[in-house]
Design a protein around this motif. Sequence first.
Motif, PDB file in Angstrom:
ATOM      1  N   ALA A  42      42.745  30.583  54.503  1.00 54.21           N
ATOM      2  CA  ALA A  42      41.853  29.743  53.696  1.00 54.21           C
ATOM      3  C   ALA A  42      40.826  29.036  54.573  1.00 54.21           C
ATOM      4  CB  ALA A  42      42.674  28.717  52.910  1.00 54.21           C
ATOM      5  N   GLY A  43      41.278  28.590  55.759  1.00 55.34           N
ATOM      6  CA  GLY A  43      40.336  27.942  56.678  1.00 55.34           C
ATOM      7  C   GLY A  43      39.263  28.902  57.155  1.00 55.34           C
ATOM      8  N   VAL A  44      39.652  30.146  57.428  1.00 53.75           N
ATOM      9  CA  VAL A  44      38.671  31.153  57.870  1.00 53.75           C
ATOM     10  C   VAL A  44      37.653  31.434  56.761  1.00 53.75           C
ATOM     11  CG1 VAL A  44      38.375  33.555  58.562  1.00 53.75           C
ATOM     12  CG2 VAL A  44      40.242  32.202  59.528  1.00 53.75           C
ATOM     13  N   VAL A  45      38.182  31.587  55.531  1.00 52.86           N
ATOM     14  CA  VAL A  45      37.272  31.830  54.406  1.00 52.86           C
ATOM     15  C   VAL A  45      36.331  30.635  54.218  1.00 52.86           C
ATOM     16  CG1 VAL A  45      37.143  32.171  51.910  1.00 52.86           C
ATOM     17  CG2 VAL A  45      38.883  33.370  53.239  1.00 52.86           C
ATOM     18  N   GLY A  46      36.883  29.427  54.341  1.00 49.21           N
ATOM     19  CA  GLY A  46      36.041  28.233  54.227  1.00 49.21           C
ATOM     20  C   GLY A  46      34.985  28.170  55.317  1.00 49.21           C
ATOM     21  N   GLY A  47      35.356  28.579  56.533  1.00 50.38           N
ATOM     22  CA  GLY A  47      34.380  28.606  57.618  1.00 50.38           C
ATOM     23  C   GLY A  47      33.251  29.586  57.345  1.00 50.38           C
ATOM     24  N   LEU A  48      33.610  30.762  56.802  1.00 46.82           N
ATOM     25  CA  LEU A  48      32.579  31.758  56.461  1.00 46.82           C
ATOM     26  C   LEU A  48      31.654  31.236  55.356  1.00 46.82           C
ATOM     27  CD1 LEU A  48      34.692  35.037  56.526  1.00 46.82           C
ATOM     28  CD2 LEU A  48      32.997  34.290  58.200  1.00 46.82           C
ATOM     29  N   LEU A  49      32.258  30.590  54.355  1.00 48.96           N
ATOM     30  CA  LEU A  49      31.431  30.025  53.285  1.00 48.96           C
ATOM     31  C   LEU A  49      30.502  28.939  53.825  1.00 48.96           C
ATOM     32  CD1 LEU A  49      34.060  29.762  50.397  1.00 48.96           C
ATOM     33  CD2 LEU A  49      32.210  31.427  50.622  1.00 48.96           C
ATOM     34  N   GLY A  50      31.028  28.101  54.728  1.00 50.55           N
ATOM     35  CA  GLY A  50      30.196  27.071  55.344  1.00 50.55           C
ATOM     36  C   GLY A  50      29.076  27.655  56.175  1.00 50.55           C
ATOM     37  N   PHE A  51      29.350  28.765  56.863  1.00 51.89           N
ATOM     38  CA  PHE A  51      28.315  29.433  57.663  1.00 51.89           C
ATOM     39  C   PHE A  51      27.196  29.956  56.775  1.00 51.89           C
ATOM     40  CE2 PHE A  51      26.585  33.420  59.292  1.00 51.89           C
ATOM     41  CZ  PHE A  51      26.055  32.998  60.500  1.00 51.89           C
ATOM     42  N   PHE A  52      27.562  30.643  55.690  1.00 48.52           N
ATOM     43  CA  PHE A  52      26.541  31.195  54.788  1.00 48.52           C
ATOM     44  C   PHE A  52      25.758  30.072  54.089  1.00 48.52           C
ATOM     45  CE2 PHE A  52      29.347  34.990  54.917  1.00 48.52           C
ATOM     46  CZ  PHE A  52      28.414  35.884  55.399  1.00 48.52           C
ATOM     47  N   TYR A  53      26.432  28.966  53.801  1.00 50.70           N
ATOM     48  CA  TYR A  53      25.733  27.828  53.182  1.00 50.70           C
ATOM     49  C   TYR A  53      24.694  27.260  54.151  1.00 50.70           C
ATOM     50  CZ  TYR A  53      24.888  23.113  51.443  1.00 50.70           C
ATOM     51  OH  TYR A  53      24.290  21.953  51.024  1.00 50.70           O
ATOM     52  N   ALA A  54      25.095  27.084  55.406  1.00 49.55           N
ATOM     53  CA  ALA A  54      24.168  26.550  56.405  1.00 49.55           C
ATOM     54  C   ALA A  54      23.027  27.529  56.667  1.00 49.55           C
ATOM     55  CB  ALA A  54      24.914  26.243  57.702  1.00 49.55           C
ATOM     56  N   TYR A  55      23.333  28.832  56.627  1.00 54.80           N
ATOM     57  CA  TYR A  55      22.304  29.840  56.892  1.00 54.80           C
ATOM     58  C   TYR A  55      21.239  29.850  55.804  1.00 54.80           C
ATOM     59  CZ  TYR A  55      20.236  34.409  57.894  1.00 54.80           C
ATOM     60  OH  TYR A  55      19.355  35.419  58.176  1.00 54.80           O
ATOM     61  N   ASN A  56      21.660  29.662  54.565  1.00 55.84           N
ATOM     62  CA  ASN A  56      20.730  29.721  53.431  1.00 55.84           C
ATOM     63  C   ASN A  56      20.170  28.361  53.036  1.00 55.84           C
ATOM     64  OD1 ASN A  56      20.982  32.603  52.845  1.00 55.84           O
ATOM     65  ND2 ASN A  56      23.071  32.127  52.214  1.00 55.84           N
ATOM     66  N   LYS A  57      20.660  27.301  53.642  1.00 58.42           N
ATOM     67  CA  LYS A  57      20.203  25.956  53.297  1.00 58.42           C
ATOM     68  C   LYS A  57      18.779  25.740  53.798  1.00 58.42           C
ATOM     69  CE  LYS A  57      20.559  21.579  52.088  1.00 58.42           C
ATOM     70  NZ  LYS A  57      20.596  21.155  50.668  1.00 58.42           N
ATOM     71  N   THR A  58      17.901  25.332  52.884  1.00 54.84           N
ATOM     72  CA  THR A  58      16.501  25.084  53.246  1.00 54.84           C
ATOM     73  C   THR A  58      16.389  23.788  54.045  1.00 54.84           C
ATOM     74  OG1 THR A  58      15.783  26.145  51.193  1.00 54.84           O
ATOM     75  CG2 THR A  58      14.171  24.760  52.343  1.00 54.84           C
ATOM     76  N   PRO A  59      15.698  23.804  55.166  1.00 56.32           N
ATOM     77  CA  PRO A  59      15.551  22.564  55.954  1.00 56.32           C
ATOM     78  C   PRO A  59      14.697  21.537  55.221  1.00 56.32           C
ATOM     79  CG  PRO A  59      14.187  24.315  56.867  1.00 56.32           C
ATOM     80  CD  PRO A  59      15.038  24.950  55.814  1.00 56.32           C
ATOM     81  N   ILE A  60      14.959  20.288  55.481  1.00 52.25           N
ATOM     82  CA  ILE A  60      14.226  19.188  54.864  1.00 52.25           C
ATOM     83  C   ILE A  60      13.342  18.529  55.916  1.00 52.25           C
ATOM     84  CG2 ILE A  60      14.404  16.991  53.642  1.00 52.25           C
ATOM     85  CD1 ILE A  60      15.349  19.385  52.031  1.00 52.25           C
ATOM     86  N   TYR A  61      12.049  18.401  55.587  1.00 56.49           N
ATOM     87  CA  TYR A  61      11.088  17.771  56.486  1.00 56.49           C
ATOM     88  C   TYR A  61      10.853  16.321  56.047  1.00 56.49           C
ATOM     89  CZ  TYR A  61      10.097  22.564  57.932  1.00 56.49           C
ATOM     90  OH  TYR A  61      10.208  23.845  58.406  1.00 56.49           O
ATOM     91  N   THR A  62      10.737  15.442  57.032  1.00 54.29           N
ATOM     92  CA  THR A  62      10.530  14.018  56.746  1.00 54.29           C
ATOM     93  C   THR A  62       9.227  13.549  57.384  1.00 54.29           C
ATOM     94  OG1 THR A  62      12.920  13.628  56.722  1.00 54.29           O
ATOM     95  CG2 THR A  62      11.493  11.701  56.930  1.00 54.29           C
ATOM     96  N   ALA A  63       8.306  13.074  56.528  1.00 52.11           N
ATOM     97  CA  ALA A  63       7.046  12.493  56.998  1.00 52.11           C
ATOM     98  C   ALA A  63       7.188  10.976  56.960  1.00 52.11           C
ATOM     99  CB  ALA A  63       5.884  12.940  56.131  1.00 52.11           C
ATOM    100  N   THR A  64       6.910  10.323  58.071  1.00 54.42           N
ATOM    101  CA  THR A  64       7.136   8.879  58.187  1.00 54.42           C
ATOM    102  C   THR A  64       5.850   8.165  58.594  1.00 54.42           C
ATOM    103  OG1 THR A  64       9.432   9.240  58.836  1.00 54.42           O
ATOM    104  CG2 THR A  64       8.488   7.081  59.327  1.00 54.42           C
TER     105      THR A  64
END
Length: 363
Positions: A42-64
């Motif tokens: 389950a931990g391995v599957v969770g790690g793979l899911l976390g990897f794919f989530y991070a890979y597809n997660k759109t970065p957020i830009y902050t203008a200050t």
Amino acid sequence: MANEEEKRKSGQEDEISLRDLVLKIRSWVIYLWNKKWLVIAAGVVGGLLGFFYAYNKTPIYTATTTFVLESGEKGGGLGAYAGVASMMGIDLNGGGGDMFQGDNILDFYKSRKMIEKTLFSPVDDVSNQPLIEKYIEINHLRKVWAENDQLKEIHFKVGDFELAKRDRLRDSVIGSIVQMISKSYLSVNKPDKKLSKIQVDVKSADEVFAKRFNEELVKNVNDFYIQTKTKKSLDNVAILQRKTDSVRAVMNGAFYSAAAVSDATPNINPTRQVQRAAPIQRAQASAEANKAILSSLIQNLEMSKIALMRETPLLQIVDGPIFPLHKEKFGKAKGIVLGGLILGFITTFVLLFKAFVKNIMQN
């Protein structure tokens, strides 16, 4: 004797309860150890899911943008002239009132009017695309609206800020966008409560949108704040300027009238001096009276200008957004670790809960 017997029995019951608890915990540990490969899987599957989530997660830009705000002095120390000016309907104490003092500028950044006005600003000088259309493009709203014939026909142009309020459907769409930006995109605060430094952050998945929206919003709000806070003083200056120009025109007219009377009667009969003396004296008296009024008006005009300068708040940009903007991206290593821990914990909890229920049913 009876009390000692009760204490002895109570101690035995406590020992039995503690012993049972230790045995139960030991049995749970053994049970989990026997299920270790399931937890690891389950931990391995969770790690793979976390990897794919991070890979597809759109970065957020902050203008200050950070700027310092120093409110102007109300009144400007012109109390000695306030009485004289008040007789002419002028208020030298001016100012924008208490509602425009201090930290109230922070609330302006969240107001619908300011955000809406900013949304109708251009993204750049080339495409002439408003920021609201850029927002729709970033969030793929056109695809969501594809099934609605009315929403499909909605398009926005630069400068449609006032026009947008005349249509109920357009106004509703703009209102939902404004609410989302105020809630999820925009952050305004004072990093240090003791200082007059204000920080405006705009977060977006699009780097250009974040930078341009931040710049336009800061410009619109700060301009509105200064104009509103000094509006009364500006009105006072305008009134005094009009009165001064009017009195000067009347005084100049009196001087010309006296000269015109003298030119019109070059060889007047000595017995008919009234034809020259009376008009000239009347014009001179009018000119002298207006000269005195003009002197007082000019003095009050200069004082009101000084008051305006003293009341005008200082808004100085310290740092503005520049490319490349700060980027927040969900790291792949972080995704693997968090995904593995979360799914492993959930699996462990489910196994323990299942064993607990099974134990109760057996008893």
